[in-house]
Scaffold this active site. Structure first.
Site, PDB file in Angstrom:
ATOM      1  N   LYS A  52       0.850  -1.204   0.000  1.00 27.38           N
ATOM      2  CA  LYS A  52       0.000   0.000   0.000  1.00 27.38           C
ATOM      3  C   LYS A  52       0.879   1.246   0.000  1.00 27.38           C
ATOM      4  CE  LYS A  52      -3.967  -2.241   2.129  1.00 27.38           C
ATOM      5  NZ  LYS A  52      -4.709  -2.615   3.326  1.00 27.38           N
ATOM      6  N   GLN A  96      -5.118  -1.364   9.523  1.00 26.60           N
ATOM      7  CA  GLN A  96      -5.000  -2.678   8.883  1.00 26.60           C
ATOM      8  C   GLN A  96      -5.627  -3.767   9.765  1.00 26.60           C
ATOM      9  OE1 GLN A  96      -3.677  -3.350   5.727  1.00 26.60           O
ATOM     10  NE2 GLN A  96      -4.480  -5.389   6.118  1.00 26.60           N
ATOM     11  N   ASP A 119     -11.458   2.823   3.780  1.00 24.86           N
ATOM     12  CA  ASP A 119     -11.879   1.430   3.617  1.00 24.86           C
ATOM     13  C   ASP A 119     -13.389   1.320   3.395  1.00 24.86           C
ATOM     14  OD1 ASP A 119      -9.929  -0.508   3.508  1.00 24.86           O
ATOM     15  OD2 ASP A 119      -9.616  -0.574   5.677  1.00 24.86           O
TER      16      ASP A 119
END
Ligand code: NAD
Length: 281
Positions: A52, A96, A119
Site C-alpha cells: 500500500k 490494517q 476502507d
C-alpha cells in the site's frame, strides 16, 4: 475468453491517479495524505501495508505507516485516530485488519471520521452506499466493479449473482451492482442450490474463501466471472472459481493471482484521492 488482467487495469488506474494527484497539487498546493495504522507483526499484514505504501508513493500521495506492537492498548489507537481525524493534512486513515483480540474492531472502525474512512467500513459509509449516496466504497468490491464495467459498460437489467455476504466483499458488491440496475441475488453458506442460482447469472462475483467452489457447469455461457477468493492450497494459490473449467464457458474471467488483488490497492489510492477532493468542496 477474455482474461481480465487486474495488473494491467490497476496500472492504468494508478497512471490516471498519478495525473490527478499532480493536478490537485497544482490546484491546492498540497497532495492527499494516507495514514495506515499497523498493529503487530503478522506477515500478511506487513506485506499488504508495504504494498500500500509503495503504491501510494508511486502515484505521488503523501503516505505514512504508524506501527504499534500487538500489546498496544485500545485507548492508544483510538486517541491516535482522533488525532488523525483532526489533522487537515491527512485525507485517509486505514487501520490494517485483523486486529489483536483485545482491540474492539467495530469501535476502531467507528472512531475513524467517515470523511477519512478510505476502507468504507464506517456504518455511515455503509448506509450511504446502500442509500445510493456518495460514499467511500470498500476497496475490493470497488475494484471488482471497475473490472466488470471494463468488460460491460452497460449493466442495466443484467442478472448478477454474488456468492458470499461478508461486509467486506459480498454486501458492498451487491450494492454496487444494484446501483447499476442489475437484478442481484446474494447467496451464502445457507443457500439451498448455489449451482442453480449461479447458472442464472450474467455476472458472478465469488467471494467465499473455498478453493474452486464455482465449477464450469455452474456458469452460463458468456457470463462474466470475478474471482475474489485467495486460497492457499498444496497446488499453490487458487481462487473460489475452478479456473480451467470456467474459462471454457465464461466470456471473461479474472485470474488468481493477478485479477482482483492488484485492483484492491489501486482502489485504496482512488478512495484516498476522492476523500481529499470531497474535503476541498
Ligand atoms: P468471509 O469469510 O468474511 O465471508 C465468506 C462468505 O462466504 C460468507 O458470507 C459465507 O456465508 C459465504 N460462504 C461460505 N461457505 C459458502 C458456501 N459453501 N456457499 C456459498 N457461500 C458460502 O470472507 P471474505 O472476507 O469476504 O473473503 C472471501 C475470500 O476473498 C477469501 O478467500 C479472502 O481471502 C478473499 N479476499 C480477497 C481480497 C482481494 O483483494 N483479492 C480481499 C479480501 C478478501
Amino acid at each position: 475468453m477474455i482474461l481480465i488482467d487486474g495488473k494491467k487495469i490497476a496500472a492504468e488506474l494508478r497512471e490516471e491517479l498519478k495525473q490527478e494527484v499532480a493536478e490537485l497539487k497544482t490546484k491546492y498546493n498540497k497532495v492527499p495524505g494516507l495514514t495506515v495504522i499497523l498493529i503487530g507483526d503478522m506477515a500478511p499484514s506487513q506485506i499488504y501495508v508495504r504494498n500500500k505504501e509503495k503504491s501510494a508513493n508511486e502515484v505521488g500521495l503523501k503516505s505514512e505507516v504508524i506501527r504499534y506492537p500487538d500489546t498496544v492498548e485500545e485507548k492508544t489507537i483510538l486517541e491516535k485516530i482522533e488525532e488523525l481525524n483532526n489533522d487537515e493534512n491527512i485525507s485517509g486513515i486505514l487501520v490494517q485488519l485483523p486486529l489483536p483480540k483485545h482491540i474492539d474492531k467495530q469501535k476502531v472502525i467507528e472512531t475513524i471520521i467517515p470523511s477519512k474512512d478510505v476502507d468504507g467500513f464506517h456504518p455511515m459509509n455503509v448506509g450511504n452506499l446502500s442509500s445510493g449516496y456518495e460514499s467511500s466504497v470498500p476497496c475490493t468490491p470497488l475494484g471488482c466493479y471497475l473490472m466488470i464495467k471494463k468488460i460491460e459498460p452497460n449493466l442495466s437489467g443484467k442478472k448478477a449473482v454474488v456468492v458470499g455476504r461478508s461486509n467486506l466483499n459480498g454486501k458492498p458488491m451487491t450494492q454496487l451492482l444494484l446501483k447499476e440496475n442489475c437484478t442481484v441475488t446474494i447467496t451464502h453458506s445457507r443457500t439451498k442450490d448455489l449451482k442453480a442460482e449461479c447458472l442464472e447469472a450474467d455476472i458472478i462475483v465469488a467471494a467465499v474463501g473455498i478453493p474452486e467452489l464455482v465449477k464450469g457447469d455452474w456458469v452460463k455461457k458468456d457470463a462474466i466471472v470475478i474471482d475474489v477468493g485467495i486460497n492457499k492450497t498444496e497446488n499453490g494459490l487458487v481462487g473460489d472459481v475452478a479456473f480451467d473449467e470456467v474459462s471454457k464457458v465464461a466470456k471473461a474471467l479474472t485470474p488468481v493471482p493477478g485479477g482482483v488483488g492488484p485492483m484492491t490497492i489501486a482502489c485504496l489510492l482512488k478512495n484516498t484521492i476522492d476523500c481529499f477532493k470531497r474535503s476541498q468542496k
